[in-house]
Every structure is written in structure tokens, then in C-alpha cells.
Design a protein around this motif. Structure first.
Motif, PDB file in Angstrom:
ATOM      1  N   THR A  67       6.357 -46.875  27.819  1.00 38.04           N
ATOM      2  CA  THR A  67       7.732 -46.619  27.802  1.00 38.04           C
ATOM      3  C   THR A  67       8.606 -47.815  27.411  1.00 38.04           C
ATOM      4  O   THR A  67       7.999 -48.746  27.098  1.00 38.04           O
ATOM      5  CB  THR A  67       8.220 -46.240  29.272  1.00 38.04           C
ATOM      6  N   HIS A  68       9.742 -47.470  27.339  1.00 38.16           N
ATOM      7  CA  HIS A  68      10.894 -48.322  27.136  1.00 38.16           C
ATOM      8  C   HIS A  68      11.388 -48.294  25.751  1.00 38.16           C
ATOM      9  O   HIS A  68      12.546 -48.455  25.550  1.00 38.16           O
ATOM     10  CB  HIS A  68      10.286 -49.858  27.140  1.00 38.16           C
ATOM     11  N   HIS A  85      11.995 -45.429  23.710  1.00 35.62           N
ATOM     12  CA  HIS A  85      12.619 -44.265  23.605  1.00 35.62           C
ATOM     13  C   HIS A  85      12.101 -43.374  22.380  1.00 35.62           C
ATOM     14  O   HIS A  85      12.973 -42.598  22.072  1.00 35.62           O
ATOM     15  CB  HIS A  85      14.068 -44.567  23.667  1.00 35.62           C
ATOM     16  N   VAL A  86      11.235 -43.881  21.567  1.00 35.45           N
ATOM     17  CA  VAL A  86      10.748 -42.744  20.694  1.00 35.45           C
ATOM     18  C   VAL A  86       9.148 -42.603  20.787  1.00 35.45           C
ATOM     19  O   VAL A  86       8.436 -43.217  20.940  1.00 35.45           O
ATOM     20  CB  VAL A  86      10.918 -43.540  19.175  1.00 35.45           C
ATOM     21  N   GLN A  87       8.890 -41.382  20.923  1.00 34.74           N
ATOM     22  CA  GLN A  87       7.775 -40.821  21.220  1.00 34.74           C
ATOM     23  C   GLN A  87       6.857 -41.293  19.931  1.00 34.74           C
ATOM     24  O   GLN A  87       7.055 -40.718  18.851  1.00 34.74           O
ATOM     25  CB  GLN A  87       7.602 -39.241  21.496  1.00 34.74           C
ATOM     26  N   THR A  88       5.614 -41.645  20.161  1.00 36.42           N
ATOM     27  CA  THR A  88       4.461 -42.114  19.262  1.00 36.42           C
ATOM     28  C   THR A  88       3.754 -41.076  19.211  1.00 36.42           C
ATOM     29  O   THR A  88       3.324 -40.208  20.029  1.00 36.42           O
ATOM     30  CB  THR A  88       3.927 -43.343  19.536  1.00 36.42           C
ATOM     31  N   ILE A 120       5.591 -42.742  25.587  1.00 35.08           N
ATOM     32  CA  ILE A 120       6.047 -41.231  25.893  1.00 35.08           C
ATOM     33  C   ILE A 120       7.264 -40.698  25.119  1.00 35.08           C
ATOM     34  O   ILE A 120       7.278 -39.494  24.631  1.00 35.08           O
ATOM     35  CB  ILE A 120       6.026 -41.150  27.342  1.00 35.08           C
ATOM     36  N   GLY A 121       8.160 -41.662  25.029  1.00 36.09           N
ATOM     37  CA  GLY A 121       9.490 -41.160  24.471  1.00 36.09           C
ATOM     38  C   GLY A 121      10.516 -41.498  25.370  1.00 36.09           C
ATOM     39  O   GLY A 121      10.618 -41.838  26.439  1.00 36.09           O
ATOM     40  N   MET A 122      11.506 -40.563  25.084  1.00 33.70           N
ATOM     41  CA  MET A 122      12.930 -40.485  25.921  1.00 33.70           C
ATOM     42  C   MET A 122      13.265 -39.003  26.379  1.00 33.70           C
ATOM     43  O   MET A 122      13.214 -38.042  25.508  1.00 33.70           O
ATOM     44  CB  MET A 122      13.969 -41.028  25.147  1.00 33.70           C
TER      45      MET A 122
END
Length: 259
Positions: free
Chosen positions: A175-176, A178-181, A197-199
Motif C-alpha cells: 500500500t501507500h 495509491h496506484v494499483q499495480t 493494491i491501489g487507492m
């Protein structure tokens, strides 16, 4: 057994995403447990007792946190009592709250959730690799289903942690940023992994913040007041299927819902 891990909840749009969707997702996906990163839930910085209670009511079972855990000072006495809010475990000894907890699902399976913070481009805390070794040693005879939220900036540090913990935990999810990979996978020894995980927050934003303020800061290099953006939201998460008897992950799938 099926667990949902939700990416950083950012401000009012992120909270609305959960209020609008989580109960339905729990039924639709037949979820046994829900973990959410809540460190940005209160206006983009920290979490409050009231917001935590509101989001627990939507179906969140436990919150992990991160570098903004202390931004709302009123959370300190609450986090001392509420073991469903977990701050990074590698804060110094004596820090309020807990870095991991063990929970029991409705089906009677025990599950550990660990929150750990990275150090590259982040606040200098204790070594996350050594700290998680200590925790795994403490809980090795108590639980074999273990979820790790690695709250870190650098992709390399997250990937290294994934390989370090492969086969020792059920899932390592970043996390952190804010862009899902798009690198979700089951590692060779049976641990689920994703770099970020993303935001869960405002879609039309710069990682949750109003676009104009961020652009102006990049151009002028002068301080700007950052506020959480409004408008449509997105909900980023991963669904992890596992064998509850041995804690080995069987599948990890990204979730990307838009309002």
C-alpha cells in the motif's frame, strides 16, 4: 476461504466507496474477512474514532495504517484500546497501539494481520525485515493464515519483501503509492503478492489530491495546500483465495470498481 484487502481509503470519496459497495461485495464475492488500509480516511491524513466506527459498520473487519497514522491526535487513546486498528509494527517500543493482531473468522479460522512500514523514501523506522521475522517467530504456533500490509514507497523494497516472505505468510500486499499495480501473482512457495493494491478514493485526482494544486506545485516549486479531490470514486482491492488448513494462497485477483 476468501479475503478482501482494500487499498488506501482517501477522504470522503473513499469512505463513500465503501458505504456504497462493501456490503454488496461481501455477499457477491462471499468474503470471509475484509482488511482495509485506513491511514488516509480522514480528509486524506489519518483516521478518527468516528470514521473508524462508520467504516467498521460497512463491513471492514480490520484497518491497517501507515505513515499518517498519528495525523489525527485523537486517535491515540482509541488505538490503544481498539485492536482492529493496526499501526506499523516497526515503530519503536512503547508506541501506542499494536503492529499485528490475531482474529477469528465466523467459520472459526484464526487469521493474523501484520502492518509493516518501508524505509526507502519514508520515515526511518526499525528494519521491517528484522521486525517481521520477530513477529513470525512470536505467532508461529498460533496461526498459519497471515496477511501482511507492507506500507512502502519503493517498488524494489516491496518486491524484496515479497520474495523474503514467500512461503512464510499467506499474502504480502503493498500500500501507500495509491496506484494499483498489475503484477499480482502467487509466488513459487505459495504466497499471494501485489506491489500496490491501489487507492479507494477520488478517481479524477493526483493520488487522491486536487489536480490543480499538485500541478501548480510541480511548476512553481512553491508550497500549496493539498486537499482531497471531489467527484467520482474508485475502489481498488484484491481478492485472495486460500486454503484455510495451511494458509497457502490459491489465487489473487485485482478489483477495480468505479462509481
Amino acid at each position: 476461504m476468501r479475503v478482501l484487502m482494500i487499498g488506501d481509503i482517501v477522504g470522503r470519496p473513499g469512505r463513500k466507496a465503501l458505504l456504497d459497495n462493501l456490503q454488496a461485495l461481501r455477499k457477491e464475492l462471499k468474503l470471509d474477512f475484509v482488511i482495509a488500509n485506513g491511514e488516509n480516511a480522514a480528509a486524506g491524513h489519518g483516521i478518527t474514532k468516528e470514521i473508524a466506527k462508520q467504516l467498521f459498520a460497512t463491513g471492514v473487519d480490520v484497518f491497517t495504517m501507515g505513515n499518517h497514522v498519528w495525523n489525527k491526535k485523537e486517535i491515540i487513546p482509541y488505538i490503544e484500546k481498539e485492536k482492529r486498528i493496526i499501526r506499523p509494527a516497526n515503530y519503536p517500543p512503547g508506541t501506542p497501539g499494536v503492529g499485528y493482531s490475531i482474529f477469528e473468522t465466523q467459520l472459526g479460522y484464526k487469521l493474523a494481520v501484520i502492518n509493516i512500514s518501508g524505509r526507502i523514501f519514508m520515515q526511518e523506522l526499525d528494519c521491517p525485515f528484522r521486525k517481521i521475522d520477530e513477529i513470525l517467530l512470536e505467532i508461529q504456533d498460533k496461526v498459519n493464515i497471515i496477511f501482511v500490509d507492507f506500507h512502502a514507497e519503493a517498488t524494489s523494497e516491496k518486491v524484496a519483501m515479497g520474495w523474503y516472505l514467500d512461503g512464510r505468510v499467506t499474502a504480502i500486499c503493498g500500500t501507500h503509492t495509491h496506484v494499483q499495480t498489475a503484477d499480482e501473482r502467487i509466488l513459487p512457495e505459495g504466497s499471494a503478492y501485489i506491489t500496490d493494491i491501489g487507492m479507494t478514493g477520488p478517481r479524477d485526482s493526483v493520488i487522491g489530491v486536487c489536480t490543480n494544486a499538485v500541478i501548480e506545485k510541480f511548476i512553481s516549486q512553491m508550497p500549496r495546500r493539498f486537499e482531497v479531490a471531489d467527484g467520482d470514486y474508485q475502489l481498488n482491492a484484491v481478492v485472495i483465495d486460500l486454503n484455510p488448513e495451511n494458509g497457502v494462497a490459491k489465487n489473487i485477483q485485482r478489483v477495480f470498481n468505479l462509481e
